[in-house]
Write an enzyme that holds these catalytic residues in place. Structure first.
Site, PDB file in Angstrom:
ATOM      1  NE  ARG A  88      41.301 105.710  18.878  1.00 28.47           N
ATOM      2  CZ  ARG A  88      41.871 104.561  18.728  1.00 28.47           C
ATOM      3  NH1 ARG A  88      42.891 104.383  17.829  1.00 28.47           N
ATOM      4  NH2 ARG A  88      41.359 103.571  19.428  1.00 28.47           N
ATOM      5  N   GLY A 121      44.380 112.374  19.445  1.00 27.60           N
ATOM      6  CA  GLY A 121      43.317 112.140  18.681  1.00 27.60           C
ATOM      7  C   GLY A 121      43.581 111.843  17.316  1.00 27.60           C
ATOM      8  NE  ARG A 171      33.908 103.584  14.814  1.00 30.94           N
ATOM      9  CZ  ARG A 171      34.403 103.334  16.126  1.00 30.94           C
ATOM     10  NH1 ARG A 171      35.018 102.225  16.188  1.00 30.94           N
ATOM     11  NH2 ARG A 171      34.104 104.140  16.922  1.00 30.94           N
ATOM     12  CG  ASP A 247      35.990 101.256  26.584  1.00 32.78           C
ATOM     13  OD1 ASP A 247      35.883 100.462  27.862  1.00 32.78           O
ATOM     14  OD2 ASP A 247      36.508 101.677  26.098  1.00 32.78           O
TER      15      ASP A 247
HETATM   16  P1  AMP Z   1      40.112 102.100  22.356  1.00 38.04           P
HETATM   17  O1  AMP Z   1      41.384 101.619  22.528  1.00 38.04           O
HETATM   18  O2  AMP Z   1      39.774 102.351  20.992  1.00 38.04           O
HETATM   19  O3  AMP Z   1      38.893 101.214  22.960  1.00 38.04           O
HETATM   20  O4  AMP Z   1      40.329 103.322  23.261  1.00 38.04           O
HETATM   21  C1  AMP Z   1      40.065 103.433  24.650  1.00 38.04           C
HETATM   22  C2  AMP Z   1      39.911 104.883  24.724  1.00 38.04           C
HETATM   23  O5  AMP Z   1      41.152 105.583  24.586  1.00 38.04           O
HETATM   24  C3  AMP Z   1      38.886 105.770  23.993  1.00 38.04           C
HETATM   25  O6  AMP Z   1      38.291 106.418  24.859  1.00 38.04           O
HETATM   26  C4  AMP Z   1      39.524 106.420  23.136  1.00 38.04           C
HETATM   27  O7  AMP Z   1      38.789 107.527  22.283  1.00 38.04           O
HETATM   28  C5  AMP Z   1      40.901 106.671  23.482  1.00 38.04           C
HETATM   29  N1  AMP Z   1      41.951 106.906  22.592  1.00 38.04           N
HETATM   30  C6  AMP Z   1      42.506 105.954  21.816  1.00 38.04           C
HETATM   31  N2  AMP Z   1      43.417 106.368  21.166  1.00 38.04           N
HETATM   32  C7  AMP Z   1      43.476 107.667  21.246  1.00 38.04           C
HETATM   33  C8  AMP Z   1      44.314 108.681  20.704  1.00 38.04           C
HETATM   34  N3  AMP Z   1      45.358 108.467  19.794  1.00 38.04           N
HETATM   35  N4  AMP Z   1      43.992 109.921  21.061  1.00 38.04           N
HETATM   36  C9  AMP Z   1      43.076 110.352  21.863  1.00 38.04           C
HETATM   37  N5  AMP Z   1      42.359 109.277  22.543  1.00 38.04           N
HETATM   38  C10 AMP Z   1      42.477 108.211  22.267  1.00 38.04           C
HETATM   39 MG    MG Z   2      37.145 102.038  22.412  1.00 38.37          MG
END
Ligand code: AMP
Ligand code: MG
Length: 487
Positions: A88, A121, A171, A247
């Site tokens: 996203r 996304g 960001r 990550d």
């Molecule tokens: P995060 O929780 O930000 O560390 O995200 C973990 C993974 O999930 C990353 O690859 C993000 O890009 C993906 N992700 C989180 N929220 C979304 C969303 N709303 N749509 C698509 N991908 C997401």
């Molecule tokens: Mg992340």
């Protein structure tokens, strides 16, 4: 007008996918960060223009921008996920600031990418407001972090457990490369790309090691150092990131991916806020260890570059990872000594520091106030916050010992007091305040409380009697307070 550069886009195309942000139906500015715009050399008149709004909401891809989504993998709560990537987020390009420092400009919440998996996304307004506020607070607390330039509503709804207004945050970061980026390519055996990535980070972020004899070992040392320093700073303000997956571990040692993060009120080293952190893997006290675990994953990815022999490389890497604990402890002690007004460590300082943490733990003292009160204690100023530590007899006794220790400083009491003030925030974004401000904005489409809180946490070392309510813990602390990932 801004001029994007695209150094990441010029790397091997395996590092990313080209993507076009989705067009939001009715973008509307909520706020932008003026001092960051100035730092980046972006004209305020442009950022306030239609083109500025359209650029930072993805409605228009301006000239020189090459939008892309980065690929990475990662260990999520210890479980290996072979491919994650920007699901996203979309990197618009980079900007060189007046000091020739290169900054990534990335949209978060701007629609589907090839890495979106089951997600949409998009981003909901609440988490966007949260990241904008928390990253600004962290920055002003002097903690390395990604920054936030611009937040806007998209004019469309996003569907989570409920319907929320959609929003996008811009960001800004010195790098969006993560430990997980290295893991992705190493896990595929594409070591030529691991090397290319490392060379890119060295050139851009650690140029001082370019000519080192074993620059890849220096790279590992630099990342370890930056991460140890970062975590020591989190620990010194009671910040809990909440989702320290590899990550979400930035290669340059910035706080990145504000999701379920929060600051603790009363000191309890086992504190966890994230609703999904069931086993407390990322609790306050585990953060330094988890950081080491993440660094070990990085070291594993770059083994072939540490020496020509596998066994020798493992030894070299292990040696660096083993040293982390000491590096971290040194940084943490330094942070705490600064908070206690000690200019350098002398005999018994460690004991005094440990005693304070023991008392804070036993008497469940408020983390922030235990330190911010030191200024008032030193100057014997009565104030409304002392009742949050004053009931602890051990704390009072400890204060006497601490004052005796300060007599060994070669500074006047006023000078020490000034240092204490600069090192101990009077305000942090406390959970109840953040929740209240954001919920009020969501329920009433009125951002006044939010902007008020944002202003206060943007000046965290300044005490003003009239804001005393913002400095205090809530009357009744919600022991079950939980935070959620920013999706
Ligand atoms: P995060 O929780 O930000 O560390 O995200 C973990 C993974 O999930 C990353 O690859 C993000 O890009 C993906 N992700 C989180 N929220 C979304 C969303 N709303 N749509 C698509 N991908 C997401
Ligand atoms: Mg992340």
């Amino acid at each position: 007008m801004i001029k994007f550069e695209n150094s990441f886009h010029k790397l091997n195309t395996d590092f990313y996918e080209n993507v076009i942000p989705s067009k939001p139906p009715k973008p509307e500015l909520i706020s932008f960060n003026k001092s960051l715009s100035n730092l980046l050399g972006i004209k305020i008149s442009w950022i306030e223009s239609i083109e500025g709004l359209e650029c930072f909401t993805g409605k228009q891809v301006i000239r020189n921008s090459n939008p892309l989504a980065m690929v990475y993998a990662g260990h999520q709560f210890g479980n290996w996920v072979p491919r994650l990537g920007d699901g996203r987020a979309i990197l618009l390009g980079e900007i060189l600031d007046q000091n020739n420092e290169r900054w990534d400009i990335q949209l978060k919440g701007s629609g589907l990418t090839p890495f979106s998996r089951n997600g949409d996304g998009k981003a909901a307004l609440g988490p966007v407001l949260r990241e904008y506020l928390m990253s600004e607070a962290m920055y002003q607390l002097g903690i390395p972090t990604t920054l936030a330039l611009f937040i806007a509503k998209t004019g469309e709804n996003v569907y989570r457990e409920k319907v929320f207004p959609g929003a996008i945050i811009t960001r800004v970061a010195k790098s969006h490369i993560r430990v997980g980026t290295f893991q992705y390519f190493a896990s595929l055996g594409k070591y030529n790309l691991v090397k290319e990535l490392m060379d890119y980070v060295i050139k851009r972020n650690f140029p001082e090691i370019t000519n080192n004899q074993n620059k890849y070992l220096s790279f590992l040392k630099f990342v370890i150092d930056a991460q140890a320093k970062l975590i020591s700073k989190w620990m010194s303000v009671g910040f809990i990131h909440g989702v320290m997956n590899t990550d979400n571990c930035s290669i340059v040692g910035d706080t990145i991916d504000y999701g379920p993060c929060a600051f603790m009120d009363k000191y309890n080293e086992n504190t966890v806020f994230s609703s999904i952190d069931t086993f407390g893997r990322y609790s306050y006290k585990n953060q330094p260890l988890i950081c080491q675990w993440n660094l070990a994953q990085l070291a594993n990815c770059i083994l072939p570059f540490l020496s020509d022999e596998k066994e020798k490389s493992i030894k070299i890497a292990q040696n660096e990872i083993d040293k982390y604990s000491e590096v971290y402890q040194n940084y943490f002690s330094k942070e705490i000594f600064k908070k206690l007004g000690f200019s350098s460590k002398i005999e018994n300082d460690n004991k005094l520091k440990n005693e304070l943490f023991e008392i804070m733990k036993r008497d469940e003292l408020d983390f922030t106030i235990s330190f911010s009160n030191l200024y008032f204690e030193l100057l014997n100023i009565d104030n409304n916050l002392s009742k949050f530590t004053g009931n602890s007899r051990d704390f009072t006794k400890w204060i006497s010992k601490w004052k005796l220790r300060l007599k060994k400083e070669k500074k006047s009491v006023n000078q020490i007091a000034e240092n204490l003030k600069q090192s101990n925030p009077i305000i942090i974004p406390r959970n109840h305040l953040v929740e209240e401000a954001i919920n009020f904005a969501l329920e009433n489409d009125n951002f006044s409380k939010y902007f008020n809180l944002l202003k206060l946490v943007s000046d965290p070392f300044k005490y003003k009697e009239r804001y005393i309510n913002y400095y205090k813990p809530p009357d009744v602390l919600d022991e079950n307070f939980r935070t959620f990932c920013g999706t």
